[in-house]
Scaffold this motif. Structure first.
Motif, mmCIF file in Angstrom:
data_model
loop_
_atom_site.group_PDB
_atom_site.id
_atom_site.type_symbol
_atom_site.label_atom_id
_atom_site.label_comp_id
_atom_site.label_asym_id
_atom_site.label_seq_id
_atom_site.Cartn_x
_atom_site.Cartn_y
_atom_site.Cartn_z
ATOM 1 N N SER A 12 39.027 32.413 33.113
ATOM 2 C CA SER A 12 37.867 31.711 33.660
ATOM 3 C C SER A 12 37.297 32.321 34.931
ATOM 4 O O SER A 12 36.236 31.907 35.371
ATOM 5 C CB SER A 12 38.226 30.251 33.924
ATOM 6 O OG SER A 12 39.272 30.179 34.874
ATOM 7 N N CYS A 13 37.987 33.288 35.532
ATOM 8 C CA CYS A 13 37.486 33.789 36.832
ATOM 9 C C CYS A 13 38.052 35.177 37.097
ATOM 10 O O CYS A 13 38.805 35.727 36.310
ATOM 11 C CB CYS A 13 37.891 32.833 37.956
ATOM 12 S SG CYS A 13 39.653 32.827 38.308
ATOM 13 N N HIS A 15 40.269 36.055 39.211
ATOM 14 C CA HIS A 15 41.731 36.079 39.301
ATOM 15 C C HIS A 15 42.339 36.274 37.918
ATOM 16 O O HIS A 15 43.348 36.947 37.765
ATOM 17 C CB HIS A 15 42.274 34.769 39.871
ATOM 18 C CG HIS A 15 41.782 34.415 41.242
ATOM 19 N ND1 HIS A 15 41.028 33.309 41.487
ATOM 20 C CD2 HIS A 15 41.949 35.034 42.433
ATOM 21 C CE1 HIS A 15 40.749 33.243 42.784
ATOM 22 N NE2 HIS A 15 41.288 34.284 43.376
ATOM 23 N N CYS A 16 41.729 35.638 36.919
ATOM 24 C CA CYS A 16 42.236 35.771 35.549
ATOM 25 C C CYS A 16 42.062 37.206 35.053
ATOM 26 O O CYS A 16 42.938 37.748 34.382
ATOM 27 C CB CYS A 16 41.506 34.811 34.611
ATOM 28 S SG CYS A 16 41.831 33.062 34.955
ATOM 29 N N ALA A 19 44.817 39.099 36.570
ATOM 30 C CA ALA A 19 46.118 38.757 35.976
ATOM 31 C C ALA A 19 46.271 39.416 34.610
ATOM 32 O O ALA A 19 47.345 39.919 34.267
ATOM 33 C CB ALA A 19 46.263 37.242 35.861
ATOM 34 N N GLU A 60 51.444 35.151 30.845
ATOM 35 C CA GLU A 60 50.520 34.799 31.931
ATOM 36 C C GLU A 60 49.690 33.565 31.592
ATOM 37 O O GLU A 60 48.831 33.149 32.371
ATOM 38 C CB GLU A 60 49.581 35.980 32.227
ATOM 39 C CG GLU A 60 50.255 37.144 32.921
ATOM 40 C CD GLU A 60 50.769 36.770 34.314
ATOM 41 O OE1 GLU A 60 50.051 36.084 35.050
ATOM 42 O OE2 GLU A 60 51.892 37.171 34.637
ATOM 43 N N TYR A 62 47.782 33.172 28.629
ATOM 44 C CA TYR A 62 46.566 33.446 27.861
ATOM 45 C C TYR A 62 46.896 33.699 26.395
ATOM 46 O O TYR A 62 47.807 34.457 26.075
ATOM 47 C CB TYR A 62 45.830 34.670 28.423
ATOM 48 C CG TYR A 62 45.488 34.517 29.877
ATOM 49 C CD1 TYR A 62 44.480 33.658 30.280
ATOM 50 C CD2 TYR A 62 46.202 35.206 30.850
ATOM 51 C CE1 TYR A 62 44.180 33.492 31.624
ATOM 52 C CE2 TYR A 62 45.915 35.047 32.191
ATOM 53 C CZ TYR A 62 44.899 34.193 32.571
ATOM 54 O OH TYR A 62 44.607 34.020 33.898
#
Lengths: 68, 68
Positions: A12-13, A15-16, A19, A60, A62
């Motif tokens: 979603s962002c 940071h994702c 990651a 993580e 996902y």
């Protein structure tokens, strides 16, 4: 050399994106081509380590699937 | 001691919650009470460092405003 694109749920962002990139960097035998919110594309040399990629992303948080 | 709640735009996932928490931890004079997607509540002892909090969150890419 093959190109693999994954569809990835749960991003979603920025940071994702970071990651997912870190998770992919931990998988041997692939080179990251592109990571965006919702998808990632990697280049593979040997047999495509699809299960390893899915496991690394799952760790993580996902859910990923190969789209092509 | 006063309680301040901020509405925060741009948070979308657990990474964002962690980033906001880290940003708030860098602001002197407050204690973090709660951080959720979209809001954070802190306790203040002296004068409320509202501008410092907004600046710290802005540096991480989040727009915040006091709601109460």
């Amino acid at each position: 050399m093959a190109t693999l694109t994954f569809s990835i749920l749960g991003m979603s962002c920025g940071h994702c994106v970071a990651a997912v990139r870190r998770a992919l960097e931990s998988v041997p035998g692939i080179t990251i081509h592109d990571v965006q919110i919702g998808s990632a594309t990697v280049e593979t040399i040997g047999p495509a380590p699809v299960d390893s990629i899915k496991a690394a992303l799952s760790e993580e948080g996902y859910e990923a699937d190969v789209v092509r």
